[in-house]
Design a protein around this motif. Sequence first.
Motif, PDB file in Angstrom:
ATOM      1  N   UNK A 127     -13.473 -50.240  44.050  1.00 26.53           N
ATOM      2  CA  UNK A 127     -14.140 -49.547  42.672  1.00 26.53           C
ATOM      3  C   UNK A 127     -14.077 -48.047  43.150  1.00 26.53           C
ATOM      4  N   UNK A 128     -13.204 -47.391  42.453  1.00 24.15           N
ATOM      5  CA  UNK A 128     -13.180 -45.934  42.349  1.00 24.15           C
ATOM      6  C   UNK A 128     -14.423 -45.291  41.521  1.00 24.15           C
ATOM      7  N   UNK A 129     -14.764 -44.088  41.882  1.00 28.70           N
ATOM      8  CA  UNK A 129     -15.790 -43.271  41.108  1.00 28.70           C
ATOM      9  C   UNK A 129     -15.520 -41.833  41.651  1.00 28.70           C
ATOM     10  N   UNK A 130     -16.143 -41.071  40.731  1.00 27.10           N
ATOM     11  CA  UNK A 130     -16.110 -39.398  41.040  1.00 27.10           C
ATOM     12  C   UNK A 130     -15.218 -38.655  40.310  1.00 27.10           C
ATOM     13  N   UNK A 131     -14.242 -39.220  39.455  1.00 22.29           N
ATOM     14  CA  UNK A 131     -13.486 -38.372  38.734  1.00 22.29           C
ATOM     15  C   UNK A 131     -13.822 -37.903  37.705  1.00 22.29           C
TER      16      UNK A 131
ATOM     17  N   UNK B 232      -5.673 -46.291  51.384  1.00 21.61           N
ATOM     18  CA  UNK B 232      -4.979 -45.254  50.958  1.00 21.61           C
ATOM     19  C   UNK B 232      -5.504 -44.874  49.552  1.00 21.61           C
ATOM     20  N   UNK B 233      -5.060 -43.564  49.117  1.00 22.77           N
ATOM     21  CA  UNK B 233      -5.023 -43.272  47.963  1.00 22.77           C
ATOM     22  C   UNK B 233      -3.613 -42.603  47.057  1.00 22.77           C
ATOM     23  N   UNK B 234      -3.384 -43.535  45.971  1.00 26.80           N
ATOM     24  CA  UNK B 234      -2.290 -43.100  45.221  1.00 26.80           C
ATOM     25  C   UNK B 234      -2.686 -42.272  43.933  1.00 26.80           C
TER      26      UNK B 234
ATOM     27  N   UNK C 222      -8.049 -50.574  43.430  1.00 23.05           N
ATOM     28  CA  UNK C 222      -8.925 -50.435  42.329  1.00 23.05           C
ATOM     29  C   UNK C 222      -8.422 -50.427  40.993  1.00 23.05           C
ATOM     30  N   UNK C 223      -9.292 -50.136  39.870  1.00 26.43           N
ATOM     31  CA  UNK C 223      -8.837 -49.861  38.646  1.00 26.43           C
ATOM     32  C   UNK C 223      -8.469 -48.345  38.151  1.00 26.43           C
TER      33      UNK C 223
ATOM     34  N   UNK D 247      -5.808 -43.879  42.306  1.00 23.03           N
ATOM     35  CA  UNK D 247      -6.120 -45.252  42.560  1.00 23.03           C
ATOM     36  C   UNK D 247      -6.501 -45.512  44.047  1.00 23.03           C
ATOM     37  N   UNK D 248      -7.534 -46.109  44.684  1.00 21.72           N
ATOM     38  CA  UNK D 248      -7.553 -46.591  45.626  1.00 21.72           C
ATOM     39  C   UNK D 248      -6.918 -47.776  46.267  1.00 21.72           C
ATOM     40  N   UNK D 249      -6.485 -47.927  47.270  1.00 21.66           N
ATOM     41  CA  UNK D 249      -5.738 -49.359  47.911  1.00 21.66           C
ATOM     42  C   UNK D 249      -6.186 -49.669  49.400  1.00 21.66           C
ATOM     43  N   UNK D 250      -6.054 -50.978  49.582  1.00 24.43           N
ATOM     44  CA  UNK D 250      -6.394 -51.415  50.827  1.00 24.43           C
ATOM     45  C   UNK D 250      -5.267 -52.606  51.515  1.00 24.43           C
TER      46      UNK D 250
END
Length: 120
Positions: A5-9, A35-37, A111-112, A94-97
């Motif tokens: 779950x991403x936040x802060x945008x 990672x971040x994309x 993440x979404x 997007x956050x990715x693992x």
Amino acid sequence: QVQLAESGGGLVQPGGSLRLSCAASVRTANSYAMAWFRQAPGKEREFVTVVNIFGGTTYAESVKGRFTVSRDDAKNSVYLQMTSLKPEDTAVYYCAAGSPSFRATEYSYWGQGTQVTVSS
């Protein structure tokens, strides 16, 4: 199995800063590269940065020196500190693992996304 779950945008002026957060539903320590994309309208998803299980980092040339990624495995979280933001940084982030890679297809969990808009 693994939820991110991403936040802060949000909306920020050119030259400003934002800090994005990504919280995982499972333990991240010694398990996943994080990672971040980002993806802008009409463009392919683009690699931004990755941090491995040891804390080692890699950045895309376009953000090197401006963005900093870090992880806090005690909180099962990863962060992206963005400074000196430019209009071309505008995108959904997007956050990715998964396994450490520059390629989006190598990541198992996503993440979404959270919208970052850089505009005056």
